[in-house]
Enzyme design. Structure first.
Site, PDB file in Angstrom:
ATOM      1  N   ASP A 195      -5.199 -29.022  51.211  1.00  0.00           N
ATOM      2  CA  ASP A 195      -4.971 -27.653  50.735  1.00  0.00           C
ATOM      3  C   ASP A 195      -6.131 -26.759  51.198  1.00  0.00           C
ATOM      4  OD1 ASP A 195      -3.556 -25.773  49.256  1.00  0.00           O
ATOM      5  OD2 ASP A 195      -4.455 -26.315  47.333  1.00  0.00           O
ATOM      6  N   HIS A 196      -5.923 -25.467  51.220  1.00  0.00           N
ATOM      7  CA  HIS A 196      -6.946 -24.456  51.575  1.00  0.00           C
ATOM      8  C   HIS A 196      -8.221 -24.997  52.210  1.00  0.00           C
ATOM      9  CE1 HIS A 196      -4.961 -21.111  49.612  1.00  0.00           C
ATOM     10  NE2 HIS A 196      -4.581 -21.984  48.700  1.00  0.00           N
TER      11      HIS A 196
END
Ligand code: 13P
Length: 277
Positions: free
Chosen positions: A75-76
């Site tokens: 993620d991110h």
């Protein structure tokens, strides 16, 4: 050739943030209960701390046993080195978050990552606009609904596989009712077939989630805060039931309650996928 796990023809997924084998197991148990495939995503912070080989091996073995697919997603991520690591450890997809950069830089950085990831058949997610709130330390308070012109330009100039466009949702707790720009989701579906990831799934009502799922270009809804809250709920129950008391401390019971709470939250979200079918 094998179809990518997320594509314009794929099913819709919930992606739950996990930070340990125990959290991954609880989510996978919930998914198995619903006979549903699932995405397990690791924030950059969790990724740094995790034993990557151990969790990859666990997920591979456990999904076979549970007869579901569980995909690992980073993620991110803002750092190329972590993306390289995720690719090497066999993550199924990665998110490059260059949304704090100019559109042109975001395009260029995303393309560099795509070049690297696609060689290993790893999918790439990227963000257009600014999704407010922070996910384990990545992100900011500044909000910016994605502009349709920017999305057009971004998809025309990148080979991105999954688009995380800011559509009005936010990471973390909502202050008041979120204003989701459903019209933007609809407009995006008309300009591109690239699957959409909706971030900030925690705290949205069932009606909101079902409405989001009614747009078939949405292939991924991210849930992180509610996984953590379910974990906390498990701990709270233990305190109430006194199994954390010094004299009667029962780690097995503590772990069971935390597990069951996370599993329950997962089941409740995945039920929505069935309702949206
Ligand atoms: P929430 O913490 O609001 O569920 O957001 C999760 C997310 O979008 C992770 O990228």
């Amino acid at each position: 050739m094998m179809e990518p796990y997320i594509s314009q023809n794929s099913k819709q997924f919930f992606a739950f943030n996990v930070w340990s084998i125990e959290a991954a197991k609880a989510v996978m148990d919930g998914a198995a209960r619903m006979e549903c495939d699932v995405i397990l995503q690791t924030s950059m912070k969790a990724f740094k701390q995790l034993d990557k080989e151990e969790i990859r091996t666990f997920v591979n073995r456990y999904m076979e046993r549970k007869k579901i697919h569980a995909y690992l997603h980073l993620d991110h991520c803002r750092e190329v080195d972590f993306i390289k690591e995720a690719i090497n450890y066999g993550w199924d997809s990665v998110m490059i978050d260059a949304s704090d950069k100019t559109l042109n830089d975001n395009i260029q950085i995303t393309n560099d990552i795509c070049k690297m990831a696609h060689k290993q058949k790893i999918l790439v997610e990227a963000e257009v606009g600014r999704i407010p709130g922070s996910e384990d330390g990545v992100g900011g308070t500044e909000a910016g609904i994605a502009r349709i012109e920017d999305i057009k330009c971004f998809v025309r100039n990148t080979n991105v596989d999954i688009l995380a466009a800011a559509v009005g949702t936010a990471h973390g707790f909502y202050k008041g009712m979120p204003r989701i720009h459903y019209d933007l989701i609809e407009r995006i579906s008309r300009i591109t077939a690239i699957p959409l990831a909706v971030h900030g799934g925690s705290g949205l009502t069932e009606e909101m989630l079902l409405k989001i799922l009614s747009y078939k270009n949405v292939k991924k809804i991210n849930v992180s805060t509610e996984v953590k809250l379910a974990y906390r709920q498990g701990i709270e129950e233990c305190i109430q039931k006194e199994c954390t008391d010094r004299g009667a401390f029962d780690p097995l019971e503590v772990e069971r309650r935390i597990h069951d709470s996370v599993e329950y939250m997962t089941v409740n979200k995945l039920k929505l996928l069935k309702r949206a079918e």
